[in-house]
Design an enzyme around this catalytic site. Sequence first.
Site, PDB file in Angstrom:
ATOM      1  N   GLU A  42       0.823  -1.212   0.000  1.00 27.92           N
ATOM      2  CA  GLU A  42       0.000   0.000   0.000  1.00 27.92           C
ATOM      3  C   GLU A  42       0.858   1.263   0.000  1.00 27.92           C
ATOM      4  O   GLU A  42       1.846   1.359   0.712  1.00 27.92           O
ATOM      5  CB  GLU A  42      -0.921  -0.001   1.218  1.00 27.92           C
ATOM      6  CG  GLU A  42      -1.885   1.185   1.261  1.00 27.92           C
ATOM      7  CD  GLU A  42      -2.780   1.171   2.491  1.00 27.92           C
ATOM      8  OE1 GLU A  42      -3.765   1.915   2.496  1.00 27.92           O
ATOM      9  OE2 GLU A  42      -2.491   0.411   3.437  1.00 27.92           O
ATOM     10  N   LYS A 112      -9.444   3.561  -2.739  1.00 31.96           N
ATOM     11  CA  LYS A 112      -9.841   2.857  -1.525  1.00 31.96           C
ATOM     12  C   LYS A 112     -11.192   3.364  -1.019  1.00 31.96           C
ATOM     13  O   LYS A 112     -11.373   4.559  -0.787  1.00 31.96           O
ATOM     14  CB  LYS A 112      -8.769   3.051  -0.458  1.00 31.96           C
ATOM     15  CG  LYS A 112      -8.905   2.167   0.763  1.00 31.96           C
ATOM     16  CD  LYS A 112      -7.677   2.355   1.664  1.00 31.96           C
ATOM     17  CE  LYS A 112      -7.665   1.400   2.832  1.00 31.96           C
ATOM     18  NZ  LYS A 112      -6.436   1.580   3.655  1.00 31.96           N
ATOM     19  N   CYS A 146      -5.712  -3.049   1.681  1.00 29.83           N
ATOM     20  CA  CYS A 146      -5.362  -3.128   3.096  1.00 29.83           C
ATOM     21  C   CYS A 146      -6.569  -3.415   4.000  1.00 29.83           C
ATOM     22  O   CYS A 146      -7.045  -4.547   4.047  1.00 29.83           O
ATOM     23  CB  CYS A 146      -4.635  -1.859   3.520  1.00 29.83           C
ATOM     24  SG  CYS A 146      -3.782  -2.020   5.114  1.00 29.83           S
TER      25      CYS A 146
END
Length: 287
Positions: A42, A112, A146
């Site tokens: 990430e 995200k 993540c």
Amino acid sequence: MALYQGQGPVGSREAVKENLERLAEVTALAADYGCQVVVFPEKYTTGYAIGPRECRELAEHREGPSIERARLVAKEHGLAVVLPYPERDGSAFYDSISVIASDGLVAANYRKTHLYGAAERRNYSFGQDLPPVVALNGIKVGVLNCYECEFPPLYQYLAEQGAKIVIGPTAADGHFRLADGTMSQVPYQDATRHIIPAMASIWRLFIAYANRRGWEQVPAGAWQYQGNSGIWAPDGQPLIAATAEDRHHDCLLIADCLPAAVPPFSPEGHHPTDNRLTLHPVLRPAR
């Protein structure tokens, strides 16, 4: 598939340059091993533990110089590159992942959708598009970022979109400094101990979890990452997983993910087809 688990510099233009040089080196090595995909952790370009100032200075357009460098590297070596980076779009910023195919073209740019904690929400806006599924080397691959690897409905969604492999670039640490300056009282959970194997076995997926290792030192404090990368098979067992020793050295974890070779779950049962609970795949407003 190759996962890069490494420690890198953070929070400066020099750091971005050095991390991209490392990307080129790692991608060449992955190609030498015959890999079709190489995955980086990430916010690989800048390091994870950056604050708003560094984010605004270093974030790039989805067609910015870091993506362009990765595109050239992917095309040169003939394999897909999964590159997480902080994205700038006008006055908005996102924790993004660029999926670059082996021909050097961007197959997906994912922002995200499930941000973790106050620090991420201070830096970034929530993505508004559901995770993508793209074809890499003829296999449908889903993408999570993540914290998102800990949400079971996201796996169900990706499986229903035909994904056979889920890639999750990650920056999971242990204890860390909270936005108010205090240290966290409990360590961050290790998703590879329970969530990742369970999701792999329930939805019959390969799951590739590409985490950082080592330390990042920033003005807010020091962050130590778990270095728990690995690839889990559709029976929930690890094809390859980083060891305690691997936390001390940069490494490349490589395994074959062959969906066509996955045996049935049982003589009769099969979770993906027997599941009668339908999802309503619409993102709720962020809180």
